[in-house]
Each structure stands twice: as C-alpha cells, then as structure tokens.
Design an enzyme around this catalytic site. Structure first.
Site, PDB file in Angstrom:
ATOM      1  N   MET A  14       5.319 -11.831  11.923  1.00 57.63           N
ATOM      2  CA  MET A  14       5.156 -10.514  11.328  1.00 57.63           C
ATOM      3  C   MET A  14       3.680 -10.128  11.220  1.00 57.63           C
ATOM      4  SD  MET A  14       8.088 -10.331   8.386  1.00 57.63           S
ATOM      5  CE  MET A  14       9.772  -9.824   8.769  1.00 57.63           C
ATOM      6  N   GLY A  15       3.407  -8.867  10.970  1.00 58.50           N
ATOM      7  CA  GLY A  15       2.043  -8.364  10.858  1.00 58.50           C
ATOM      8  C   GLY A  15       1.828  -7.197  11.793  1.00 58.50           C
ATOM      9  N   TYR A  49      13.030 -12.535   9.467  1.00 59.56           N
ATOM     10  CA  TYR A  49      12.894 -12.337   8.030  1.00 59.56           C
ATOM     11  C   TYR A  49      12.707 -13.614   7.235  1.00 59.56           C
ATOM     12  CZ  TYR A  49      13.795  -7.483   8.924  1.00 59.56           C
ATOM     13  OH  TYR A  49      13.669  -6.198   9.370  1.00 59.56           O
ATOM     14  N   LEU A  50      13.031 -14.747   7.851  1.00 64.19           N
ATOM     15  CA  LEU A  50      12.865 -15.998   7.107  1.00 64.19           C
ATOM     16  C   LEU A  50      11.409 -16.243   6.732  1.00 64.19           C
ATOM     17  CD1 LEU A  50      11.774 -18.838   8.840  1.00 64.19           C
ATOM     18  CD2 LEU A  50      13.498 -17.852  10.295  1.00 64.19           C
ATOM     19  N   THR A  90       2.647  -8.361  -1.125  1.00 66.34           N
ATOM     20  CA  THR A  90       2.932  -8.151   0.297  1.00 66.34           C
ATOM     21  C   THR A  90       2.665  -9.416   1.072  1.00 66.34           C
ATOM     22  OG1 THR A  90       2.342  -6.978   2.309  1.00 66.34           O
ATOM     23  CG2 THR A  90       0.606  -7.189   0.714  1.00 66.34           C
ATOM     24  N   ILE A  91       3.577  -9.741   1.960  1.00 64.72           N
ATOM     25  CA  ILE A  91       3.338 -10.902   2.818  1.00 64.72           C
ATOM     26  C   ILE A  91       2.224 -10.607   3.808  1.00 64.72           C
ATOM     27  CG2 ILE A  91       5.703 -11.754   2.620  1.00 64.72           C
ATOM     28  CD1 ILE A  91       6.090 -10.778   5.563  1.00 64.72           C
ATOM     29  N   ASP A  92       1.989  -9.316   4.081  1.00 62.80           N
ATOM     30  CA  ASP A  92       1.015  -8.940   5.111  1.00 62.80           C
ATOM     31  C   ASP A  92      -0.435  -9.231   4.722  1.00 62.80           C
ATOM     32  OD1 ASP A  92       2.938  -8.055   6.883  1.00 62.80           O
ATOM     33  OD2 ASP A  92       2.968  -6.031   6.046  1.00 62.80           O
ATOM     34  N   ASN A 112       0.812  -1.222   0.000  1.00 68.88           N
ATOM     35  CA  ASN A 112       0.000   0.000   0.000  1.00 68.88           C
ATOM     36  C   ASN A 112       0.851   1.282   0.000  1.00 68.88           C
ATOM     37  OD1 ASN A 112       0.749  -0.480   2.620  1.00 68.88           O
ATOM     38  ND2 ASN A 112      -1.333  -0.855   3.356  1.00 68.88           N
ATOM     39  N   ARG A 142       9.487 -14.459   5.139  1.00 66.32           N
ATOM     40  CA  ARG A 142       9.179 -14.027   3.771  1.00 66.32           C
ATOM     41  C   ARG A 142      10.197 -14.529   2.759  1.00 66.32           C
ATOM     42  NH1 ARG A 142      10.729  -7.665   4.787  1.00 66.32           N
ATOM     43  NH2 ARG A 142      12.909  -7.805   4.160  1.00 66.32           N
TER      44      ARG A 142
END
EC number: 2.7.1.90
Lengths: 422, 422
Positions: B183-184, B306-307, B138-140, B110, B309
C-alpha cells in the site's frame, strides 16, 4: 555388515515456514550415528543439485547454525520442482556412487514421494544399496496416512490470524463484502483453517456475527448460484460478509482463464494471480441486492499469495516441533534399517495435543491426495464442523485474541435524515 | 465557566491495527474529567453515524472492555469514507445540539482533518461552542508535522516480516523474481519499511544477497527502462530478485487500466487488484535475460492487500503505545482548552526510542501529504538509506530474526551434466 556412507538431504517443492526444522532434525539426529553416517550432504536446489552434482557439505557447519536456520522460512538448501526423467536416472546413480550416498532423506509432498519411488525402483534394478525415507512436508496438508503434515500448522496459524483481523477490518464498513483467496488446489485444509479466526473472539455470543462467514472448499462442487445465495443470506442477516475460497475452486469454474503456467508434474499455477478473486468479486457486484441507504456496495478481493507459507516470526510452535520430529525420527528409523517409507505423524487421543511418529509405505502416498473428510465440512457446504476445530486448533498452536464492540445504540432524538445529493 | 457536555469520538477512513488503542486512550483519560465530560459517545460508522444520528453510548461499557478492544484491529466504532457536504452541515449541528456534543475527537488521516476543519468553520459561523481535536491515524504515515503516525509502526512490522520470509522463499528457487505490491498511494513509507527485513538477517556479511533488493517509491519517477535495468543487474549479481513496489507507482504508468472506484474524497481504489503486479510481472517475463541452464524464469507477483493494516496478533508494541498516547493526550489537551489542532508525536533524540506529544494547527495537516525526504531514499532511487532505518526500526518495534544458509559447495567429481529433453 551395517550400511555405512554419506547421507543426502533433498528439499523439494514449495517451501513451508518449518521445512528447515526437519532439516535441523535430520542434522541433530545424524550426529548420533558417527560410525554409520560419515557426512551429511544437501542437494543444492533439490533434484537439480543431484543432477548437476551441486552438493552442499552440511557436516562442516557449526551445530549452532541449525537452531537459527530452523526458525527461518524458505528451503535453506534450495528447492526445485523437477521430476526425474527416465534419462536422468543414470546420472543420479553416478552422483550417488561418486559421493557414496547410502542414505537419502527426501523432504517434500506427494510429487516428491513419486520422485523418491522412481529412484528407489532404479536402485533395486541396479542393485545399488541405498535407504530412502520420505520426510513429509506440505502446507496443503494433503498427504495420505499421516494425521497431518509439517508445514500445515503454521499456514493455519497465519491464515487464521489474517482472517481474524480482516473480518474486523470488514466489520468497520457498511455493505462490505470481502473475498479472500487462499492456497489449496485439491484439498481445502488451508481454507478451512481460516475458521480458527472465530475461536479467538472474546465475548461474542452470536457466533453468526463473526467471520469468516462462508468458506468454499475444492472438496465441494462450486455452484455460482448457491454461492450468490449464501452471500445474499449472510448480507441480509448482518449487512456484510467475509468470504474465504480455496484457489482450487477455480478448476470448477467454466472460465478457463484461471489456468496459467504448468510445472513438470503437470500442476497449473493458481497462486500469484488475482483473477479468481476479481471474478468472484464481479459476480457479487453484479448480483448482490444491498441496502443503498448505507452507501455503495464495498466489495474487495485479496489473494493471499506466498506469504501464507513464509511469514517470518509467525510459525506455529506445534508445527515447528512436529517438523523437527519427523526429521530426527527419520534418521533413527533409517539407522534401524527402514527404507522406502514415509515418516508419519500419529495423533495420540486425549485432551492435550500429543503426537508420535510411525512409518507407511511410499506407494500409499505418492501421487495421492488426502481430501477433507465430509465429517469436517458443515452440511451447508460453506464452512467447517466442530470436528475440524478439534483437529486443527492444536496444530495452529495459537488463536488470535480479538474483540469487537457490541454496540449500545443511543436513543434517537431527531427525525430521520435524507441526505441531499450535493 | 468551563465548558461541559458530552464527547464524541469519530473513527474515519481506513482502519489500522492500532486505531482502537487511540479509542482506549480517549476512554481512559475521559474518566479523569467527570465534571467536564458527562458521557462519551461514538459515531457509529464515522460521519455516517453523525448524519443519521447513530450514536453509541460508550460510557456504559465496562472499562475492562477497552483493554481487549485496544489490541484488536479494525475500527471498533465502525468507519466510513464520507466527506461532509455543505448540505450536511445543518444536520451535523442538529445532532450535536440534540446530544450536547461539546468535545469532538476526530480520529483519521488528512481527509478527516479536512472534514474536521469544515465542521470547525461551521461551528464558528453558528457560534456553537465545541472543541475539536484531530487524533492522527493512518498506515500511510503521510501526515504533516507529526514525526510519525499511529498505525504506521504496525504496518511496517507486518510488511517487513512478510518480505523477510518472502525473500527466503524466493531464495529457495533458481531464476526467481518476486514482486510484492504494498500500500501507499502518494508516499512510499510502507514500501520503504519492507527494507527492515534486511536487518533481521543473522550472519550475512554480503548485504547484497538479502532482499528486498529493489524498492520503488511514489516519490521517485517510475521509469520502466530503469526498472528493468535494475532487475537485470540484480539478477546478474545473484540470480534472483525480491522487489517491492508501492501501489502508487501505478499512477505513473502509461496504462490507465489500474484506476478503479473513486471515494468521496476523489481517491481512486488501488488496493484489491492484482493488475499492477501482473503488469510488472509481464514486463519482466518479456524482457529479462536469464540463464536457462537453471530452468525457466519463475516470476511471481503478490499484492499484499488489506492484511497489511489488519493482521491480528502482529501489531507493533511501540505503535500500540503511541496510538494510546495520542488518544489520551488529546483528552488532556482539550480539557486545558485546546481545539482546532492535531495531536502530534515528537521524537526525543537519543539512543533509545522516546516520544512525546505536541499540537499543530489543523490546516497544516488537512489535504496535505508528507512524502519521504530524499535523505531517506538511496541515490539509485530503488531503496532506502541508513537514516530511514534509524527512523523506522523503533516504530516497527521488532525485526524478524532469520538466517539463510551460506552454502559450502562440495568439490565436483564428475563431468558436467547435459540434461536430455525427455
């Protein structure tokens, strides 16, 4: 008369991704000796299960169950980190006697070998007839005599795949320094295994570009000044760095804030804390001289944690086979009368990976640690040699195939840009 | 006359495991329009490459290259987290003009949609003819309109496999509480995906036994007292707990020590710090009432880092296909004259997963965040509903098949054991 009775399996210490393969191997081979092994029991949560007479009846499980349990991480019987106290020995033999335990398979690392030895000595003292074999298991790969330890191949696969991707992630950014803290208190086998990531790269001639660029092992004295020099040199060459450190280097740092809980064997808890990564990351942030034309320094540290030993669906097939082998061969050896030994893996020289088993005395293993030989550590003491790759690649079983773009830069047509502050 | 010129691909923000699939999709489809698209360029490190006229000539790469790059994590062109400043706009159009850029593919989240919009408005002001499409990444999974985002399926696969193994690892010990920080920041899609781990379990009827037992999402107000109550209840029921928290809940905690660096979009750095995990872990250590007959409380926290993603060799095939699709369809849409839009994924209802693409206005996406709907969050606000599984399972593409032993305890024959202190 041949020894007859019930068998007991003890899973001990930290689980591995393939610890249940050894369990499945013992279960499978036990069925070959119905006249000698009456029932196979599992200690529920290791020595805790023995002390509190919490035993599981494994013979009543359908044999198909073990196929799926074998490929599941975690200790299916439950584990524990308990050292048998002198005062526990009476109880242990009460339980052995009550349940006619005549065959003990102690599946663990060097602490478990020590526990097995204590029980052995007490059995001799009491003239209690029991055979005990130690089935090796440890992600640390630090047991003496055996070529390698079941559990190591899978962690080698997991960390090399992680670092392969992480290095590409790092490569996505300018001025990016990434630190990864992996398991390994006294020996650097796991940290070294991250180098396997390099071997998956397609079409990169300049090996220097590909990470991990720097690997720090507990076998080598950790020197902050040399560390910073190494990172600076890597940054100067390629504008970034992917670094791996074994958690054990924390023991060499002046700061004692890395120490945490201690278990019954006196081992301090190093995992499950981001402190070492944060410390090294701050060191780099404070000291690295970087080119600010490419933006700020991006320095990140990850501590890989327990997933190293337990990632579902990513264990090494070689490791799985080896873990099954030491379990099943343990049964065959014991039925031939062997006791007081550890099952070892013996690598057969040759182009293709081949492994057999043998036995070694328990006392060669208990409380001892196999460090990485100098011949597997590079002369700069921040990476590995070809000898290590030959050793570890077949154990990890697979290499992550990855590819980074070799950029073809377009000829510039404009003047250089000076970016305004606002 | 039809628009002709060169195309520019910008990869922006955090990489995903499949970001290069979209790149490969754009490259593949571009070859269908040799009369319109002359050359395809890549911005070297996102907007940084545009500003500093660092462009890569992608047309000269052999087409076979993209097949292997497509399956490699990390942004192959290089990424950046730069927001175009007002003062940068002149330069951007100088570069566009010098290199005859007429087609721009902005691949990001975004924040990138916002950047694309800024460039769009400036192009209108200057009457510079250019088509711009936003390719979601995006991974999110927090972009509006699109059913899901390329990049999410792979992170869902990775975290669910990690937690599946981690829960079995946790199960290996008594009194074991494990916290995993994923993450998130604003949306809990990644944390929720760890629930997929439950679906891989074979033969466990009592779903309660299987972790993750508790999942905390940023969509729900985080309350320490409720959290502790949830953990206590889980512990009381099964003697352990596997917990997942989205890093974003840190924003809701009174302690402001979780905040770190801030990027140009104002996003604070939450990853790459073990602080949230340590904080929650200490909370549990201080407050959990546990049964010491089973030993000490074992409380561990891992921050997955970070792994999530970038794990090589573990991306979701569905996610790979979707990422390729949005890239290639972006080219086809643009050649039909479309601009100022984002390519969206539209899920076709039915038993089997099927997906098509469509377009939506950029302004529906820029700076907006799609949170998890309440219908996917359970009523206890610490887990997911069946609706979420239906949504996420096909995206992750695979479930880790695992099996925990259902213990058959042997009847005790002895008195209870009271273990002496020494």
């Amino acid at each position: 008369m041949t020894l007859q009775g019930n068998a007991l399996i003890i899973q001990s210490g930290g689980p591995t991704a393939v610890i249940n393969q050894s369990l499945a191997g013992i279960m499978a081979a036990s069925r070959d000796y119905p006249d000698k092994i009456h029932n196979v029991y599992g200690a529920y949560h290791g020595l805790h299960g023995v002390l509190y007479e919490n035993l599981l009846d494994l013979s009543c499980e359908e044999s198909s169950v073990w196929r799926t349990i074998a490929v599941s991480p975690g200790a299916a019987l439950g584990s524990a980190r308990i050292k048998p106290r002198h005062s526990d020995l009476d109880r242990i033999f009460e339980v052995f006697t009550a349940h006619k335990i005549k065959f003990v398979f102690y599946n663990g690392g060097n602490d478990s070998a020590e526990a097995a030895q204590l029980i052995r000595e007490e059995a001799n003292r009491r003239h209690y007839e029991v055979r005990i074999l130690h089935i090796p298991k440890t992600i640390d790969n630090d047991l003496m005599v055996t070529n390698h330890c079941p559990g190591y191949g899978s962690v080698a696969k997991v960390v090399s795949h992680i670092i392969a991707g992480d290095d590409l992630d790092n490569r996505s950014f300018f001025n990016s320094v990434k630190i990864n803290v992996v398991m390994g208190r006294h020996a650097g086998w796991i940290a070294a295994a991250t180098a396997i990531a390099k071997k998956g790269h397609i079409d990169i001639e300049d090996d220097d570009e590909v990470g991990p660029h720097l690997i720090y092992l507990p076998e080598v004295e950790f020197n902050e000044k040399k560390f910073l020099g190494d990172v600076q040199k890597t940054y100067n060459r390629i504008g970034r760095a992917t670094i791996v450190v074994a958690e054990g280097i924390a023991d060499q740092l002046s700061e004692d804030k890395f120490a945490g809980e201690v278990d019954e064997f006196g081992n301090a808890l190093l995992s499950s804390s981001g402190k070492l990564g944060d410390y090294l990351s701050n060191l780099i942030k404070k000291n690295l001289v970087y080119n600010s034309a490419f933006g700020k320094l991006r320095c990140r540290a990850d501590t890989l944690g327990y997933l190293q030993r337990s990632l579902a669906g990513m264990s090494s097939p070689t490791d799985q086979a080896d873990a099954f082998l030491v379990g099943s061969m343990g049964v065959h050896y014991m039925m031939k009368g062997e006791s007081d030994k550890m099952v070892t893996l013996v690598r057969i020289p040759g182009e293709h990976y081949k492994c057999e088993t043998s036995l070694c005395d328990l006392k060669l293993v208990a409380q001892k640690t196999k460090l990485m030989p100098r011949s597997m550590i590079n002369k700069e003491e921040n990476g590995v040699t070809e000898e290590f790759y030959q050793y570890a690649l077949p154990l990890a079983g697979s290499v992550p195939e990855i590819h980074a773009l070799k950029p073809q830069h377009l000829k510039k047509k404009l003047m250089d840009y000076i970016r305004p502050e606002k």
